[in-house]
Scaffold this motif. Structure first.
Motif, PDB file in Angstrom:
ATOM      1  N   LEU A 173      16.076  10.659   7.566  1.00  0.00           N
ATOM      2  CA  LEU A 173      16.266  10.606   9.012  1.00  0.00           C
ATOM      3  C   LEU A 173      15.035  10.034   9.724  1.00  0.00           C
ATOM      4  N   ALA A 174      13.849  10.360   9.194  1.00  0.00           N
ATOM      5  CA  ALA A 174      12.628   9.799   9.781  1.00  0.00           C
ATOM      6  C   ALA A 174      12.605   8.284   9.592  1.00  0.00           C
ATOM      7  N   GLY A 175      12.994   7.819   8.409  1.00  0.00           N
ATOM      8  CA  GLY A 175      13.046   6.387   8.156  1.00  0.00           C
ATOM      9  C   GLY A 175      14.086   5.701   9.028  1.00  0.00           C
ATOM     10  N   ALA A 176      15.243   6.346   9.215  1.00  0.00           N
ATOM     11  CA  ALA A 176      16.284   5.782  10.064  1.00  0.00           C
ATOM     12  C   ALA A 176      15.797   5.651  11.507  1.00  0.00           C
ATOM     13  N   ALA A 177      15.114   6.682  11.997  1.00  0.00           N
ATOM     14  CA  ALA A 177      14.591   6.650  13.365  1.00  0.00           C
ATOM     15  C   ALA A 177      13.571   5.525  13.531  1.00  0.00           C
ATOM     16  N   TYR A 178      12.752   5.305  12.513  1.00  0.00           N
ATOM     17  CA  TYR A 178      11.738   4.257  12.592  1.00  0.00           C
ATOM     18  C   TYR A 178      12.384   2.872  12.628  1.00  0.00           C
ATOM     19  N   LEU A 179      13.405   2.647  11.804  1.00  0.00           N
ATOM     20  CA  LEU A 179      14.095   1.363  11.799  1.00  0.00           C
ATOM     21  C   LEU A 179      14.763   1.106  13.150  1.00  0.00           C
ATOM     22  N   ILE A 180      15.380   2.136  13.709  1.00  0.00           N
ATOM     23  CA  ILE A 180      16.023   1.989  15.009  1.00  0.00           C
ATOM     24  C   ILE A 180      14.979   1.671  16.074  1.00  0.00           C
ATOM     25  N   TRP A 181      13.819   2.320  15.991  1.00  0.00           N
ATOM     26  CA  TRP A 181      12.743   2.049  16.949  1.00  0.00           C
ATOM     27  C   TRP A 181      12.283   0.601  16.855  1.00  0.00           C
ATOM     28  N   LEU A 182      12.136   0.088  15.619  1.00  0.00           N
ATOM     29  CA  LEU A 182      11.744  -1.308  15.447  1.00  0.00           C
ATOM     30  C   LEU A 182      12.807  -2.239  16.038  1.00  0.00           C
ATOM     31  N   GLY A 183      14.073  -1.887  15.843  1.00  0.00           N
ATOM     32  CA  GLY A 183      15.143  -2.698  16.388  1.00  0.00           C
ATOM     33  C   GLY A 183      15.117  -2.732  17.904  1.00  0.00           C
ATOM     34  N   LEU A 239       3.419  -0.514   6.360  1.00  0.00           N
ATOM     35  CA  LEU A 239       3.025   0.730   5.704  1.00  0.00           C
ATOM     36  C   LEU A 239       3.951   1.877   6.100  1.00  0.00           C
ATOM     37  N   ILE A 240       4.144   2.055   7.401  1.00  0.00           N
ATOM     38  CA  ILE A 240       4.987   3.156   7.870  1.00  0.00           C
ATOM     39  C   ILE A 240       6.423   2.977   7.400  1.00  0.00           C
ATOM     40  N   GLY A 241       6.914   1.730   7.490  1.00  0.00           N
ATOM     41  CA  GLY A 241       8.277   1.474   7.050  1.00  0.00           C
ATOM     42  C   GLY A 241       8.484   1.801   5.587  1.00  0.00           C
ATOM     43  N   ASP A 242       7.502   1.508   4.749  1.00  0.00           N
ATOM     44  CA  ASP A 242       7.628   1.784   3.317  1.00  0.00           C
ATOM     45  C   ASP A 242       7.530   3.277   3.028  1.00  0.00           C
ATOM     46  N   LEU A 243       6.602   3.957   3.697  1.00  0.00           N
ATOM     47  CA  LEU A 243       6.439   5.387   3.461  1.00  0.00           C
ATOM     48  C   LEU A 243       7.652   6.181   3.920  1.00  0.00           C
ATOM     49  N   LEU A 244       8.390   5.646   4.899  1.00  0.00           N
ATOM     50  CA  LEU A 244       9.567   6.340   5.417  1.00  0.00           C
ATOM     51  C   LEU A 244      10.865   5.787   4.831  1.00  0.00           C
ATOM     52  N   LEU A 263       0.838  -1.203   0.000  1.00  0.00           N
ATOM     53  CA  LEU A 263       0.000   0.000   0.000  1.00  0.00           C
ATOM     54  C   LEU A 263       0.867   1.245   0.000  1.00  0.00           C
ATOM     55  N   GLY A 264       1.983   1.199   0.727  1.00  0.00           N
ATOM     56  CA  GLY A 264       2.904   2.322   0.703  1.00  0.00           C
ATOM     57  C   GLY A 264       3.394   2.605  -0.704  1.00  0.00           C
ATOM     58  N   LYS A 265       3.629   1.560  -1.482  1.00  0.00           N
ATOM     59  CA  LYS A 265       4.095   1.749  -2.852  1.00  0.00           C
ATOM     60  C   LYS A 265       3.006   2.341  -3.740  1.00  0.00           C
ATOM     61  N   VAL A 266       1.742   2.113  -3.377  1.00  0.00           N
ATOM     62  CA  VAL A 266       0.648   2.758  -4.119  1.00  0.00           C
ATOM     63  C   VAL A 266       0.759   4.271  -3.978  1.00  0.00           C
ATOM     64  N   PHE A 267       1.032   4.734  -2.757  1.00  0.00           N
ATOM     65  CA  PHE A 267       1.194   6.169  -2.532  1.00  0.00           C
ATOM     66  C   PHE A 267       2.414   6.710  -3.279  1.00  0.00           C
ATOM     67  N   TRP A 268       3.516   5.955  -3.233  1.00  0.00           N
ATOM     68  CA  TRP A 268       4.720   6.400  -3.943  1.00  0.00           C
ATOM     69  C   TRP A 268       4.481   6.464  -5.454  1.00  0.00           C
ATOM     70  N   ALA A 269       3.798   5.446  -5.994  1.00  0.00           N
ATOM     71  CA  ALA A 269       3.528   5.434  -7.433  1.00  0.00           C
ATOM     72  C   ALA A 269       2.615   6.585  -7.818  1.00  0.00           C
ATOM     73  N   ALA A 270       1.591   6.853  -6.998  1.00  0.00           N
ATOM     74  CA  ALA A 270       0.696   7.973  -7.276  1.00  0.00           C
ATOM     75  C   ALA A 270       1.463   9.286  -7.230  1.00  0.00           C
ATOM     76  N   GLY A 271       2.350   9.401  -6.238  1.00  0.00           N
ATOM     77  CA  GLY A 271       3.166  10.609  -6.149  1.00  0.00           C
ATOM     78  C   GLY A 271       4.071  10.777  -7.351  1.00  0.00           C
ATOM     79  N   SER A 272       4.609   9.665  -7.847  1.00  0.00           N
ATOM     80  CA  SER A 272       5.479   9.725  -9.013  1.00  0.00           C
ATOM     81  C   SER A 272       4.714  10.181 -10.245  1.00  0.00           C
ATOM     82  N   VAL A 273       3.520   9.587 -10.424  1.00  0.00           N
ATOM     83  CA  VAL A 273       2.705   9.949 -11.594  1.00  0.00           C
ATOM     84  C   VAL A 273       2.284  11.410 -11.533  1.00  0.00           C
ATOM     85  N   LEU A 274       1.958  11.885 -10.341  1.00  0.00           N
ATOM     86  CA  LEU A 274       1.530  13.273 -10.182  1.00  0.00           C
ATOM     87  C   LEU A 274       2.687  14.255 -10.135  1.00  0.00           C
TER      88      LEU A 274
END
Length: 212
Positions: A80-90, A123-128, A51-62
Motif C-alpha cells: 500500500l505504501a508503494g501504491a501510494a507513492y506511485l499515485i503521488w508520482l502520477g 531509491l524510494i520507488g524501489d524500496l517501496l 541502491l534500493g536493490k542493495v538494501f533488498w539483497a542485504a535483507g535477503s542475505v540476512l
C-alpha cells in the motif's frame, strides 16, 4: 568464481535483462525522470533504484526480507505504501503537464527535476516496490548454491544486476531522447506527461487493489 558457476551467473543476467525490459514501475519512474529532468535525472534515478536493490539483497542475505514472504500484514503495508507513492508520482506528472507553457521558451526547456530528485525517486520507488522484495526473497537465493560462499556470491549477483540496470535504463532513455527531439515541444510534452502520470496512477491503483 566464489563458488558461482558461469552458468549460474549467465542465467541470472539473462533473467535481469528480461525483467529490466518488461514494462513496470521502475521503467516508468526512470522514463518519467527523463521527461522531467533529462538524461542526468534518468541516470540518477537508475542509481537510486540500484541502491534500493542493495538494501533488498542485504535483507535477503540476512534473512530480513523473508518477512515479506511470511507476514501478510508486513507485505500489505509495503504494498500500500508503494501504491501510494506511485499515485503521488502520477499526480506530480499531471500537475507538471498543467504547468507547461504553450510556447517553448527561447533558450529551450529548463529541466524541472534535478539529479538528486531523480535519485530520490528511484531509491524510494524501489524500496517501496514489493515485487523487488519478493524477487530478492524468493528468486535471488535460487542462484546461490548450497556450497557457495553466500555473501561473496550475493555480492557478485548484485553487481551483475546493477550492471544490467545501469546499462539498460540510461541507454534506453538516451536513445529515446536522441530519436525523439521533437518530443521536447511543450504541447506534446504536456501530453506525454499526462500519459506518464496516468500510467503511474494506474500502476499504483493496480498494486493497491490486486496483490501479487
Amino acid at each position: 568464481m566464489l563458488g558461482l558457476s558461469w552458468a549460474q551467473l549467465g542465467s541470472f543476467v539473462a533473467l535481469c535483462l528480461v525483467l529490466a525490459a518488461t514494462p513496470g514501475a521502475n521503467l516508468t519512474v526512470v522514463l518519467g525522470c527523463a521527461r522531467q529532468g533529462g538524461q542526468r535525472a534518468a541516470v540518477a534515478a537508475t542509481a537510486g533504484l540500484t541502491l534500493g536493490k542493495v538494501f533488498w539483497a542485504a535483507g535477503s542475505v540476512l534473512g530480513l526480507a523473508t518477512l515479506l514472504a511470511t507476514s501478510r500484514l508486513a507485505y500489505d503495508m509495503l504494498r500500500l505504501a508503494g501504491a501510494a507513492y506511485l499515485i503521488w508520482l502520477g499526480v506530480q506528472a499531471l500537475r507538471s503537464a498543467r504547468r507547461r507553457p504553450a510556447v517553448r521558451p527561447p533558450d529551450g526547456p529548463v529541466p524541472e527535476l534535478s539529479a538528486l530528485g531523480g535519485f530520490r525517486r528511484g531509491l524510494i520507488g524501489d524500496l517501496l516496490n514489493p515485487k523487488v522484495g519478493i524477487f530478492y526473497t524468493t528468486v535471488f537465493p535460487q542462484f546461490i548454491g548450497p556450497d557457495d560462499a553466500v555473501v561473496p556470491a550475493a555480492a557478485v549477483l548484485l553487481a551483475a544486476h546493477t550492471a544490467v540496470l545501469m546499462t539498460w535504463y540510461p541507454g534506453m532513455t538516451y536513445l529515446l531522447t536522441r530519436v525523439g527531439r521533437r518530443l521536447a515541444r511543450p504541447g506534446l510534452s504536456a501530453v506525454l506527461d499526462r500519459v506518464m502520470g496516468s500510467v503511474l496512477i494506474g500502476l499504483g491503483i493496480r498494486l493497491a487493489v490486486v496483490p501479487l
